[in-house]
Design a protein around this motif. Structure first.
Motif, PDB file in Angstrom:
ATOM      1  N   TRP A  44       0.847  -1.192   0.000  1.00  0.00           N
ATOM      2  CA  TRP A  44       0.000   0.000   0.000  1.00  0.00           C
ATOM      3  C   TRP A  44       0.877   1.235   0.000  1.00  0.00           C
ATOM      4  O   TRP A  44       1.902   1.282   0.672  1.00  0.00           O
ATOM      5  CB  TRP A  44      -0.912   0.008   1.225  1.00  0.00           C
ATOM      6  CG  TRP A  44      -1.899  -1.105   1.190  1.00  0.00           C
ATOM      7  CD1 TRP A  44      -1.694  -2.405   1.551  1.00  0.00           C
ATOM      8  CD2 TRP A  44      -3.238  -1.034   0.735  1.00  0.00           C
ATOM      9  NE1 TRP A  44      -2.833  -3.143   1.352  1.00  0.00           N
ATOM     10  CE2 TRP A  44      -3.793  -2.324   0.856  1.00  0.00           C
ATOM     11  CE3 TRP A  44      -4.035  -0.007   0.249  1.00  0.00           C
ATOM     12  CZ2 TRP A  44      -5.108  -2.604   0.501  1.00  0.00           C
ATOM     13  CZ3 TRP A  44      -5.340  -0.295  -0.097  1.00  0.00           C
ATOM     14  CH2 TRP A  44      -5.870  -1.576   0.029  1.00  0.00           C
ATOM     15  N   MET A  87      -9.980  -8.448  -6.271  1.00  0.00           N
ATOM     16  CA  MET A  87     -10.311  -8.824  -4.895  1.00  0.00           C
ATOM     17  C   MET A  87     -10.288 -10.334  -4.753  1.00  0.00           C
ATOM     18  O   MET A  87     -10.739 -11.051  -5.640  1.00  0.00           O
ATOM     19  CB  MET A  87     -11.701  -8.331  -4.525  1.00  0.00           C
ATOM     20  CG  MET A  87     -11.768  -7.012  -3.880  1.00  0.00           C
ATOM     21  SD  MET A  87     -13.469  -6.717  -3.363  1.00  0.00           S
ATOM     22  CE  MET A  87     -13.180  -5.954  -1.813  1.00  0.00           C
ATOM     23  N   ASP A 134     -10.475 -10.415   1.003  1.00  0.00           N
ATOM     24  CA  ASP A 134     -10.801  -8.991   0.885  1.00  0.00           C
ATOM     25  C   ASP A 134     -12.307  -8.772   0.967  1.00  0.00           C
ATOM     26  O   ASP A 134     -12.778  -7.835   1.606  1.00  0.00           O
ATOM     27  CB  ASP A 134     -10.292  -8.425  -0.445  1.00  0.00           C
ATOM     28  CG  ASP A 134      -8.795  -8.432  -0.532  1.00  0.00           C
ATOM     29  OD1 ASP A 134      -8.138  -8.151   0.483  1.00  0.00           O
ATOM     30  OD2 ASP A 134      -8.275  -8.736  -1.623  1.00  0.00           O
ATOM     31  N   TYR A 135     -13.060  -9.634   0.301  1.00  0.00           N
ATOM     32  CA  TYR A 135     -14.514  -9.519   0.322  1.00  0.00           C
ATOM     33  C   TYR A 135     -15.043  -9.679   1.747  1.00  0.00           C
ATOM     34  O   TYR A 135     -15.871  -8.890   2.208  1.00  0.00           O
ATOM     35  CB  TYR A 135     -15.144 -10.566  -0.603  1.00  0.00           C
ATOM     36  CG  TYR A 135     -16.644 -10.592  -0.513  1.00  0.00           C
ATOM     37  CD1 TYR A 135     -17.410  -9.588  -1.088  1.00  0.00           C
ATOM     38  CD2 TYR A 135     -17.296 -11.616   0.170  1.00  0.00           C
ATOM     39  CE1 TYR A 135     -18.789  -9.602  -0.996  1.00  0.00           C
ATOM     40  CE2 TYR A 135     -18.678 -11.641   0.260  1.00  0.00           C
ATOM     41  CZ  TYR A 135     -19.409 -10.634  -0.313  1.00  0.00           C
ATOM     42  OH  TYR A 135     -20.772 -10.640  -0.206  1.00  0.00           O
ATOM     43  N   GLU A 157     -13.412  -9.231   4.574  1.00  0.00           N
ATOM     44  CA  GLU A 157     -12.990  -8.092   5.393  1.00  0.00           C
ATOM     45  C   GLU A 157     -13.862  -6.870   5.128  1.00  0.00           C
ATOM     46  O   GLU A 157     -14.216  -6.145   6.054  1.00  0.00           O
ATOM     47  CB  GLU A 157     -11.523  -7.760   5.123  1.00  0.00           C
ATOM     48  CG  GLU A 157     -10.564  -8.768   5.720  1.00  0.00           C
ATOM     49  CD  GLU A 157      -9.121  -8.500   5.350  1.00  0.00           C
ATOM     50  OE1 GLU A 157      -8.846  -7.529   4.595  1.00  0.00           O
ATOM     51  OE2 GLU A 157      -8.257  -9.257   5.811  1.00  0.00           O
ATOM     52  N   SER A 158     -14.226  -6.634   3.882  1.00  0.00           N
ATOM     53  CA  SER A 158     -15.082  -5.491   3.579  1.00  0.00           C
ATOM     54  C   SER A 158     -16.477  -5.680   4.168  1.00  0.00           C
ATOM     55  O   SER A 158     -17.105  -4.725   4.627  1.00  0.00           O
ATOM     56  CB  SER A 158     -15.157  -5.236   2.081  1.00  0.00           C
ATOM     57  OG  SER A 158     -15.890  -6.241   1.438  1.00  0.00           O
ATOM     58  N   GLN A 159     -16.976  -6.919   4.179  1.00  0.00           N
ATOM     59  CA  GLN A 159     -18.275  -7.196   4.782  1.00  0.00           C
ATOM     60  C   GLN A 159     -18.236  -6.926   6.286  1.00  0.00           C
ATOM     61  O   GLN A 159     -19.178  -6.358   6.849  1.00  0.00           O
ATOM     62  CB  GLN A 159     -18.700  -8.642   4.526  1.00  0.00           C
ATOM     63  CG  GLN A 159     -18.980  -8.959   3.075  1.00  0.00           C
ATOM     64  CD  GLN A 159     -20.186  -8.215   2.574  1.00  0.00           C
ATOM     65  OE1 GLN A 159     -20.092  -7.044   2.223  1.00  0.00           O
ATOM     66  NE2 GLN A 159     -21.312  -8.864   2.540  1.00  0.00           N
ATOM     67  N   ASP A 215     -16.136  -4.863   7.828  1.00  0.00           N
ATOM     68  CA  ASP A 215     -16.028  -3.407   7.982  1.00  0.00           C
ATOM     69  C   ASP A 215     -17.390  -2.737   7.829  1.00  0.00           C
ATOM     70  O   ASP A 215     -17.746  -1.841   8.599  1.00  0.00           O
ATOM     71  CB  ASP A 215     -15.048  -2.825   6.968  1.00  0.00           C
ATOM     72  CG  ASP A 215     -13.610  -3.196   7.267  1.00  0.00           C
ATOM     73  OD1 ASP A 215     -13.324  -3.593   8.420  1.00  0.00           O
ATOM     74  OD2 ASP A 215     -12.772  -3.081   6.344  1.00  0.00           O
ATOM     75  N   ASN A 216     -18.160  -3.158   6.831  1.00  0.00           N
ATOM     76  CA  ASN A 216     -19.489  -2.589   6.620  1.00  0.00           C
ATOM     77  C   ASN A 216     -20.413  -2.879   7.807  1.00  0.00           C
ATOM     78  O   ASN A 216     -21.180  -2.016   8.234  1.00  0.00           O
ATOM     79  CB  ASN A 216     -20.117  -3.139   5.341  1.00  0.00           C
ATOM     80  CG  ASN A 216     -19.482  -2.584   4.107  1.00  0.00           C
ATOM     81  OD1 ASN A 216     -18.863  -1.524   4.126  1.00  0.00           O
ATOM     82  ND2 ASN A 216     -19.616  -3.308   3.006  1.00  0.00           N
ATOM     83  N   GLU A 250     -19.393  -0.558  10.692  1.00  0.00           N
ATOM     84  CA  GLU A 250     -19.829   0.819  10.433  1.00  0.00           C
ATOM     85  C   GLU A 250     -21.333   0.976  10.619  1.00  0.00           C
ATOM     86  O   GLU A 250     -21.796   1.954  11.195  1.00  0.00           O
ATOM     87  CB  GLU A 250     -19.421   1.253   9.020  1.00  0.00           C
ATOM     88  CG  GLU A 250     -17.962   1.516   8.868  1.00  0.00           C
ATOM     89  CD  GLU A 250     -17.447   2.618   9.780  1.00  0.00           C
ATOM     90  OE1 GLU A 250     -18.137   3.650   9.925  1.00  0.00           O
ATOM     91  OE2 GLU A 250     -16.382   2.428  10.367  1.00  0.00           O
TER      92      GLU A 250
END
Length: 77
Positions: free
Chosen positions: A13, A57, A61-62, A64-66, A68-69, A72
């Motif tokens: 990154w 992705m 990654d998928y 982890e994004s779920q 995170d969502n 939030e």
């Protein structure tokens, strides 16, 4: 994330700062983003001058994004 060209490469990154005009205020604002990149594709770019990085992705990654969502959405309640 995974590089299509170099599937075994470890994705790194890089922090990138962009300067744009704010749409309402008209002032210049700095936007900082973390951008993923394949170091092997970047090395090829320094040698050839052509940057052909294709990141996709992966399942992790998928997931982890779920997560995170979900966090939030939970915080906003």
């Amino acid at each position: 994330m995974k590089c299509v060209t170099h599937p075994n490469a470890i994705i790194e990154w890089q922090e990138v700062v962009e300067t744009k005009n704010h749409p309402l205020l008209g002032d210049l604002v700095k936007i900082t983003k973390d951008i993923p990149y394949c170091p092997e594709c970047f090395e090829e770019y320094t040698e050839t001058g052509t940057y052909n990085s294709k990141l996709e992705m992966c399942e992790q990654d998928y997931l982890e994004s779920q997560v995170d969502n979900y966090i939030e959405n939970y915080r906003s309640k």
